[in-house]
Design a protein around this motif. Structure first.
Motif, PDB file in Angstrom:
ATOM      1  N   PRO A   1       0.443  -1.536  -0.369  1.00 35.59           N
ATOM      2  CA  PRO A   1      -0.088  -0.204  -0.275  1.00 35.59           C
ATOM      3  C   PRO A   1       0.672   1.164   0.297  1.00 35.59           C
ATOM      4  O   PRO A   1       2.123   1.174   0.132  1.00 35.59           O
ATOM      5  N   PHE A   2       0.185   2.367  -0.432  1.00 31.96           N
ATOM      6  CA  PHE A   2       1.239   3.741  -0.545  1.00 31.96           C
ATOM      7  C   PHE A   2       0.975   4.072   0.872  1.00 31.96           C
ATOM      8  O   PHE A   2       2.052   4.934   1.381  1.00 31.96           O
ATOM      9  N   ALA A   3       0.007   4.320   1.792  1.00 33.98           N
ATOM     10  CA  ALA A   3       0.251   4.349   3.238  1.00 33.98           C
ATOM     11  C   ALA A   3       0.403   3.277   3.718  1.00 33.98           C
ATOM     12  O   ALA A   3      -0.449   2.133   3.999  1.00 33.98           O
ATOM     13  N   GLU A   4       1.401   3.341   4.868  1.00 35.21           N
ATOM     14  CA  GLU A   4       1.702   2.107   5.902  1.00 35.21           C
ATOM     15  C   GLU A   4       0.678   2.409   7.642  1.00 35.21           C
ATOM     16  O   GLU A   4       0.530   3.107   8.263  1.00 35.21           O
ATOM     17  N   THR A   5      -0.593   1.947   7.457  1.00 35.34           N
ATOM     18  CA  THR A   5      -1.487   2.050   8.494  1.00 35.34           C
ATOM     19  C   THR A   5      -2.453   0.305   8.286  1.00 35.34           C
ATOM     20  O   THR A   5      -2.673  -0.087   7.008  1.00 35.34           O
ATOM     21  N   LYS A   6      -2.737   0.439   9.214  1.00 32.46           N
ATOM     22  CA  LYS A   6      -3.940  -0.081   9.612  1.00 32.46           C
ATOM     23  C   LYS A   6      -5.492  -0.521   8.842  1.00 32.46           C
ATOM     24  O   LYS A   6      -5.952  -1.589   8.765  1.00 32.46           O
TER      25      LYS A   6
END
Length: 117
Positions: free
Chosen positions: A69-74
């Protein structure tokens, strides 16, 4: 006006299986059918997990592609509806139905004026 109703999934929580998964699909399809009947449905789709994504960047004329993913987030985008309704209040009413069907949060965002027909 068109709105995006974005399903936010917490990918650290396993998806339902068996009868729970079937019930979830039935709830979502009921909302889909209601949207079609009311004439607000434009398009909808579910997405595979963010692990299956590829991010493409172009910087200074060089293209790079990376997995994930573009952003590392849950929380990641898990699916969406695009609807056409009169105003934000109508979009929020549909988002409430979608959130109940998905058992998760729905982000509501209007399309900009360049995206309208």
């Amino acid at each position: 006006m068109r709105y995006l109703l974005a399903v936010q999934n917490d990918e650290s929580v396993p998806l339902p299986t068996g009868a729970d998964w079937d019930a979830s699909l039935s709830r979502v399809e009921a909302v889909n059918e209601e949207m079609r009947a009311e004439g607000v449905w434009v398009f909808a789709g579910g997405l595979r997990s963010s692990e299956s994504s590829t991010v493409v960047r172009v910087q200074n004329g060089t293209t790079t592609m990376t997995d994930g993913p573009f952003a590392e987030t849950k929380e990641q985008l898990g699916g969406f509806w695009v609807i056409e309704v009169a105003d934000l209040d109508a979009a929020l009413a549909w988002a409430e139905k979608c959130a109940a069907a998905c058992w998760g949060p729905i982000e509501v965002r209007p399309f900009d004026e360049l995206s309208q027909d």
